[in-house]
Design an enzyme around this catalytic site. Structure first.
Site, short mmCIF file in Angstrom:
data_model
loop_
_atom_site.label_atom_id
_atom_site.label_comp_id
_atom_site.label_asym_id
_atom_site.label_seq_id
_atom_site.Cartn_x
_atom_site.Cartn_y
_atom_site.Cartn_z
N CYS A 1 -16.37 1.85 0.04
CA CYS A 1 -15.21 1.02 0.40
C CYS A 1 -14.89 1.11 1.89
O CYS A 1 -14.26 0.21 2.44
CB CYS A 1 -14.01 1.41 -0.43
SG CYS A 1 -13.60 3.17 -0.33
N GLN B 1 -10.22 -3.97 -3.75
CA GLN B 1 -11.53 -3.47 -3.35
C GLN B 1 -12.56 -3.67 -4.48
O GLN B 1 -13.69 -4.09 -4.23
CB GLN B 1 -11.41 -1.98 -3.00
CG GLN B 1 -12.70 -1.37 -2.51
CD GLN B 1 -13.06 -1.80 -1.09
OE1 GLN B 1 -12.26 -1.71 -0.19
NE2 GLN B 1 -14.28 -2.29 -0.91
N ASP C 1 -17.13 7.41 -1.93
CA ASP C 1 -15.89 7.25 -1.15
C ASP C 1 -15.67 8.59 -0.45
O ASP C 1 -16.31 9.60 -0.78
CB ASP C 1 -14.74 6.91 -2.11
CG ASP C 1 -13.40 6.70 -1.40
OD1 ASP C 1 -13.38 6.47 -0.18
OD2 ASP C 1 -12.36 6.77 -2.10
N HIS D 1 -7.23 0.75 -6.62
CA HIS D 1 -7.44 -0.12 -5.45
C HIS D 1 -8.14 -1.40 -5.95
O HIS D 1 -9.32 -1.63 -5.68
CB HIS D 1 -8.30 0.62 -4.44
CG HIS D 1 -8.32 0.01 -3.06
ND1 HIS D 1 -7.54 -1.07 -2.70
CD2 HIS D 1 -9.05 0.33 -1.95
CE1 HIS D 1 -7.77 -1.38 -1.44
NE2 HIS D 1 -8.69 -0.56 -0.97
N ARG E 1 0.88 -1.18 0.00
CA ARG E 1 0.00 0.00 0.00
C ARG E 1 0.91 1.22 0.00
O ARG E 1 1.71 1.42 0.92
CB ARG E 1 -0.92 0.00 1.22
CG ARG E 1 -1.66 1.32 1.40
CD ARG E 1 -2.78 1.27 2.41
NE ARG E 1 -3.94 0.59 1.89
CZ ARG E 1 -5.19 0.73 2.37
NH1 ARG E 1 -5.41 1.53 3.39
NH2 ARG E 1 -6.19 0.07 1.84
N ARG F 1 -13.60 -8.73 1.56
CA ARG F 1 -12.18 -8.47 1.26
C ARG F 1 -11.36 -9.72 1.59
O ARG F 1 -10.46 -10.11 0.86
CB ARG F 1 -11.66 -7.28 2.07
CG ARG F 1 -12.29 -5.93 1.74
CD ARG F 1 -11.86 -5.42 0.37
NE ARG F 1 -10.42 -5.30 0.26
CZ ARG F 1 -9.69 -4.27 0.71
NH1 ARG F 1 -10.29 -3.23 1.26
NH2 ARG F 1 -8.37 -4.25 0.57
N1 NVA Z 1 -9.86 6.94 -1.56
C1 NVA Z 1 -9.58 6.42 -0.23
C2 NVA Z 1 -9.83 4.96 -0.19
C3 NVA Z 1 -9.60 4.32 1.15
C4 NVA Z 1 -9.85 2.84 1.13
C5 NVA Z 1 -8.14 6.76 0.13
O1 NVA Z 1 -7.26 6.59 -0.73
O2 NVA Z 1 -7.90 7.21 1.26
N1 CP Z 2 -11.40 -0.08 2.14
C1 CP Z 2 -10.14 -0.12 2.61
O1 CP Z 2 -9.17 -0.40 1.87
O2 CP Z 2 -10.03 0.12 3.93
P1 CP Z 2 -8.69 0.31 4.78
O3 CP Z 2 -8.08 1.63 4.37
O4 CP Z 2 -9.14 0.28 6.20
O5 CP Z 2 -7.74 -0.82 4.45
#
Ligand code: NVA
Ligand code: CP
Length: 315
Positions: free
Chosen positions: A270, A131, A230, A128, A101, A298
């Protein structure tokens, strides 16, 4: 080496195995289904916070018989400037797979290019994919008859995506919808329309740029089978939070906007959600909100993806 960095890294022909395996693994939870990661260690390098992704991968690796190794980027030499290429070469000598990540999508393509183990994208600023596969599975679980064709149930369905249409979740739906045969309509302020990077990705893959973008949220949700949103300020954008709230408030998923989709439409997010910003609490609580099924799935979907990738990881 097969990686999972973007939705289209698996061909449409590979999807039935992955989706059916996710369903089998979900049904078999608590029983010993199989241990495709037995004797393996999978490392997880995270540069951003996570609840769902981190926990579902750690639990999933253990349930498949393997050992997870969580590495905060700042705890390893990568955070002090060791190159991505060298990190990939070194970790490939120790572990069997890498779950990453990070911010720049090019970081994971570089890790994949220089390592000799499968790499899974656990979220970048661009995409992502874990997801999106999970969300598609979650909808298909509702739509396919028991034991029926999960992927067939997605074909021709419409998803409406509201809010920031220029970041990872929107990009991933644009790409994922192609794979699943879905139509995608996005709606947000024009400053947050889908950007050059996703358009370039579609072009590079020979895919048509046929997603719809409108500044009218009611137009986007008309006839939609899924209403998706989101957070308006993603990780790394916290400083812009107040400005984004002001710009995106017309795109909040209110009860009224959700009611303008198909009468049986699903609400998806998500998570984490900011109730009262991008979505009203009553929508999160609606019986057609499947947000916690998405979170649970997930685990099952990522186990299926790892099981498929592990066939080569042990080699
Ligand atoms: N768009 C959000 C998704 C989190 C799962 C982020 O990148 O923070
Ligand atoms: N939806 C998602 O990826 O959540 P987290 O940021 O908690 O991993």
């Amino acid at each position: 080496m097969q990686h999972f960095l973007k939705e289209t890294d698996f061909a449409a022909s590979a999807l039935p195995e992955i989706f059916n395996l996710a369903r089998t693994l979900k049904q078999g939870r608590g029983r010993s289904v199989s241990s495709p990661l037995a004797g393996q260690t999978w490392a997880m390098i995270f540069s951003k916070s996570s609840t769902r992704t981190r926990v579902s991968f750690e639990v999933g690796i253990r349930e498949l018989g393997g050992s997870p190794l969580f590495l905060n980027k700042n705890d390893i030499q990568l955070g002090r400037g060791e190159t991505i290429a060298d990190t990939a070469r070194v970790l490939s000598r120790f572990v069997h797979g890498l779950i990453v990540r990070t911010y720049d999508h090019s970081d994971i393509t570089e890790l994949a290019a220089h390592g000799t183990i499968p790499v899974i994208n656990a979220l970048t600023d661009f995409l992502h994919p874990c997801q999106i596969y999970t969300d598609a599975f979650t909808a298909a679980e509702r739509w396919a008859p028991p034991g029926g064709d999960l992927l067939a149930s997605l074909k021709g369905r419409k998803i409406a995506y509201l809010g920031d249409c220029s970041f990872n979740m929107a990009n991933s739906w644009i790409l994922g919808a192609k794979l699943f045969g879905m139509e995608v309509a996005l709606s947000g302020p024009k400053e947050f329309a889908p950007g050059a990077e996703i358009r370039a990705q579609l072009k590079a893959e020979g895919l048509a740029e046929d997603f719809q973008f409108t500044t009218d949220p009611y137009e986007a949700v008309k006839g939609a089978d899924i209403v998706y949103t989101d957070v308006w300020a993603s990780m790394g954008q916290e400083d812009e939070s107040q400005a984004r709230i002001a710009q995106m408030s017309p795109y909040a998923v209110t009860a009224g906007l959700f009611a303008a989709a198909k009468p049986d439409a699903l609400f998806m997010h998500c998570l984490p959600a900011h109730a009262g910003e991008e979505v009203e609490q009553v929508v999160l609580d609606n019986p057609r909100s499947v947000i916690f099924d998405e979170a649970e799935n997930r685990l099952h979907m990522q186990k299926a993806i790892m099981a498929v990738l592990a066939r080569q990881a042990g080699a």
